[in-house]
Scaffold this motif. Sequence first.
Motif, PDB file in Angstrom:
ATOM      1  N   GLY A 285       0.833  -1.199   0.000  1.00 39.51           N
ATOM      2  CA  GLY A 285       0.000   0.000   0.000  1.00 39.51           C
ATOM      3  C   GLY A 285       0.865   1.245   0.000  1.00 39.51           C
ATOM      4  O   GLY A 285       1.992   1.238   0.500  1.00 39.51           O
ATOM      5  N   HIS A 286       0.343   2.286  -0.584  1.00 37.59           N
ATOM      6  CA  HIS A 286       0.994   3.591  -0.593  1.00 37.59           C
ATOM      7  C   HIS A 286       0.299   4.477   0.424  1.00 37.59           C
ATOM      8  O   HIS A 286      -0.925   4.442   0.562  1.00 37.59           O
ATOM      9  CB  HIS A 286       0.892   4.201  -2.002  1.00 37.59           C
ATOM     10  N   ILE A 312       3.197 -15.472   4.253  1.00 32.76           N
ATOM     11  CA  ILE A 312       3.506 -14.110   3.814  1.00 32.76           C
ATOM     12  C   ILE A 312       4.880 -14.071   3.170  1.00 32.76           C
ATOM     13  O   ILE A 312       5.886 -14.407   3.798  1.00 32.76           O
ATOM     14  CB  ILE A 312       3.442 -13.121   4.987  1.00 32.76           C
ATOM     15  N   ARG A 313       4.924 -13.643   1.915  1.00 35.32           N
ATOM     16  CA  ARG A 313       6.204 -13.523   1.217  1.00 35.32           C
ATOM     17  C   ARG A 313       6.908 -12.220   1.577  1.00 35.32           C
ATOM     18  O   ARG A 313       8.137 -12.137   1.581  1.00 35.32           O
ATOM     19  CB  ARG A 313       5.981 -13.603  -0.290  1.00 35.32           C
ATOM     20  N   GLY A 314       6.137 -11.190   1.863  1.00 34.54           N
ATOM     21  CA  GLY A 314       6.736  -9.918   2.230  1.00 34.54           C
ATOM     22  C   GLY A 314       5.694  -8.820   2.355  1.00 34.54           C
ATOM     23  O   GLY A 314       4.543  -8.969   1.925  1.00 34.54           O
ATOM     24  N   VAL A 315       6.089  -7.720   2.988  1.00 34.42           N
ATOM     25  CA  VAL A 315       5.260  -6.524   3.117  1.00 34.42           C
ATOM     26  C   VAL A 315       6.060  -5.366   2.535  1.00 34.42           C
ATOM     27  O   VAL A 315       7.200  -5.128   2.947  1.00 34.42           O
ATOM     28  CB  VAL A 315       4.890  -6.233   4.586  1.00 34.42           C
ATOM     29  N   TYR A 316       5.458  -4.642   1.578  1.00 32.44           N
ATOM     30  CA  TYR A 316       6.156  -3.555   0.887  1.00 32.44           C
ATOM     31  C   TYR A 316       5.274  -2.315   0.936  1.00 32.44           C
ATOM     32  O   TYR A 316       4.177  -2.300   0.381  1.00 32.44           O
ATOM     33  CB  TYR A 316       6.429  -3.941  -0.567  1.00 32.44           C
ATOM     34  N   THR A 317       5.738  -1.276   1.636  1.00 35.57           N
ATOM     35  CA  THR A 317       4.938  -0.065   1.783  1.00 35.57           C
ATOM     36  C   THR A 317       5.708   1.132   1.249  1.00 35.57           C
ATOM     37  O   THR A 317       6.943   1.168   1.277  1.00 35.57           O
ATOM     38  CB  THR A 317       4.542   0.172   3.242  1.00 35.57           C
ATOM     39  N   TYR A 318       4.963   2.152   0.811  1.00 30.14           N
ATOM     40  CA  TYR A 318       5.538   3.318   0.146  1.00 30.14           C
ATOM     41  C   TYR A 318       4.929   4.589   0.739  1.00 30.14           C
ATOM     42  O   TYR A 318       3.714   4.774   0.721  1.00 30.14           O
ATOM     43  CB  TYR A 318       5.254   3.254  -1.359  1.00 30.14           C
ATOM     44  N   GLY A 319       5.792   5.449   1.297  1.00 37.54           N
ATOM     45  CA  GLY A 319       5.294   6.670   1.918  1.00 37.54           C
ATOM     46  C   GLY A 319       4.343   6.397   3.062  1.00 37.54           C
ATOM     47  O   GLY A 319       3.382   7.126   3.283  1.00 37.54           O
ATOM     48  N   TYR A 344       9.721  -4.238   3.982  1.00 40.41           N
ATOM     49  CA  TYR A 344      10.420  -3.093   3.417  1.00 40.41           C
ATOM     50  C   TYR A 344       9.498  -1.881   3.447  1.00 40.41           C
ATOM     51  O   TYR A 344       8.363  -1.930   2.979  1.00 40.41           O
ATOM     52  CB  TYR A 344      10.818  -3.364   1.961  1.00 40.41           C
ATOM     53  N   ARG A 345      10.023  -0.782   3.982  1.00 37.56           N
ATOM     54  CA  ARG A 345       9.290   0.481   4.054  1.00 37.56           C
ATOM     55  C   ARG A 345      10.070   1.518   3.250  1.00 37.56           C
ATOM     56  O   ARG A 345      11.167   1.925   3.620  1.00 37.56           O
ATOM     57  CB  ARG A 345       9.181   0.906   5.523  1.00 37.56           C
ATOM     58  N   PHE A 346       9.505   1.933   2.112  1.00 41.39           N
ATOM     59  CA  PHE A 346      10.206   2.833   1.196  1.00 41.39           C
ATOM     60  C   PHE A 346       9.805   4.274   1.478  1.00 41.39           C
ATOM     61  O   PHE A 346       8.622   4.601   1.592  1.00 41.39           O
ATOM     62  CB  PHE A 346       9.878   2.473  -0.253  1.00 41.39           C
ATOM     63  N   VAL A 347      10.815   5.140   1.595  1.00 43.50           N
ATOM     64  CA  VAL A 347      10.605   6.565   1.871  1.00 43.50           C
ATOM     65  C   VAL A 347      11.356   7.368   0.823  1.00 43.50           C
ATOM     66  O   VAL A 347      12.564   7.186   0.637  1.00 43.50           O
ATOM     67  CB  VAL A 347      11.102   6.948   3.281  1.00 43.50           C
TER      68      VAL A 347
END
Length: 471
Positions: A285-286, A312-319, A344-347
């Motif tokens: 989710g973004h 769960i293979r992974g959690v990927y979030t953006y902003g 992973y939390r992308f900023v």
Amino acid sequence: MDCDKRFSSGHLILKPEELRLSDLVRLILSGDVEKPRLVDSSDTTEPRFRRRILIFVSVVVLKILLLVSAPLSLFGSASEFVLNFLSHNTFSDVFLRGEVVIPEKSSPGYVSFVGYLDTRISLDTTARREDGHRFYAALCIMASKFAYENPARIKYVVEDYWKMKFLGMDNYWNEYLEKNTTQAFMMSDESSDGEETIVVSFRGTEPFNSEDWCSDFDITWYELPDIGRIHGGFMKALGLHKNYGWPKDPLPNPNRKSPLAYYAIRDKLKTLTCHNQRTRFVLTGHSLGGALAILFVAVLIMDGEVTLLDKIRGVYTYGQPRVGDSRFAAFMEKRLEEHDITYYRFVYNNDIVPRLPFDDKDLMFKHFGTCVFYDRRYDAKVLREEPNKNFFCPAAMVRMTSSAAMELVRSFTIAAREGPEFEEGWLQRVARVFGLFLPGISNHSPQDYVNAIRLGPSHVFRVHRNLRISN
């Protein structure tokens, strides 16, 4: 403590609808937080001035957002319609041939405002399944971007462009607001060897939705015993039961007009994963959607859903905004490691939303997991916490404004350097101009997150949770 909070051991609830000037003055000058009607707290006093300032700022921002809710929503709907009308009708169609197409909001061709900021549809052709986390990060940012679209458009893109299976999009109920506030869609991708990956994508903060922005700026929290303090607004959006917290199964409620997000998605995943032992799923989710994605995992952990957690293979979030305090962060770090869940939390650069709600070293919200921080050059660093974590630092404003100016210049040159797929439209450039005044808002667009994953270095995806990562 009344029944509305009995599932928690502590709480802080802001009530901006009760805002009065006298209450604001009393809040700032006094440590007594029982008297102001705009605060409901399990702590009767708050002696720290810094904490009272945080409450003051949050309440004022929430009140402003509530006041502009209706006109902001109307402006957003009108702007979205105009953008679609212009894209469906050329000058010659309207003025020479007299042919006018009225766009339908539920059609596959109707694009959201966020979709016009970044019109790309195709997936990253350089990302392969064997790339592991980079492949899923590239897939998930596109899924997060398209979560803002209507179901017909998502189905069209998923099936016709991505050649994957669309599993549906649903609206979910918020028992506290008594309306649908949460949306998510699912799709599945099957590899040549029969391994299936389900993607669950939560919709994020819509630009003209005051309620979404209220969730980001709100510092409301509930404290769960042995877990920590969790953001109240995000929990409510995910399906928190009024009065009862998180029972194992949803309790009956005659006023509920649609399912609660957590329970409906959990049960659907159980059904989808039971037929194939090799089926796994990722959550993404973004913005607000990222907060819901990681809190979905948190509730799975609290409910002891070991079978789903192991898939769960992974959690990927953006902003993604912050979701809990330091105790909750420690709780989640431990449980994620136990179940071998990669998060992973992308900023991106000066994005304001990952710096919300406001951080306070004694009490408030902390990040956890692996933060991949991209600067405006799309260079990346793996950090424990993003730089300038409180954002509202006067000393940093000159640097952030300078960075926003460089990004505006780059919007005219990036296609020549990187290729036509990175060409920015006029609407994104207007957002860049706006970023000269509020750099953190323009940096929140999915456009930069898509670019960052595609242009950023791949070495950041080789970092594991158990490695020591520096700030």
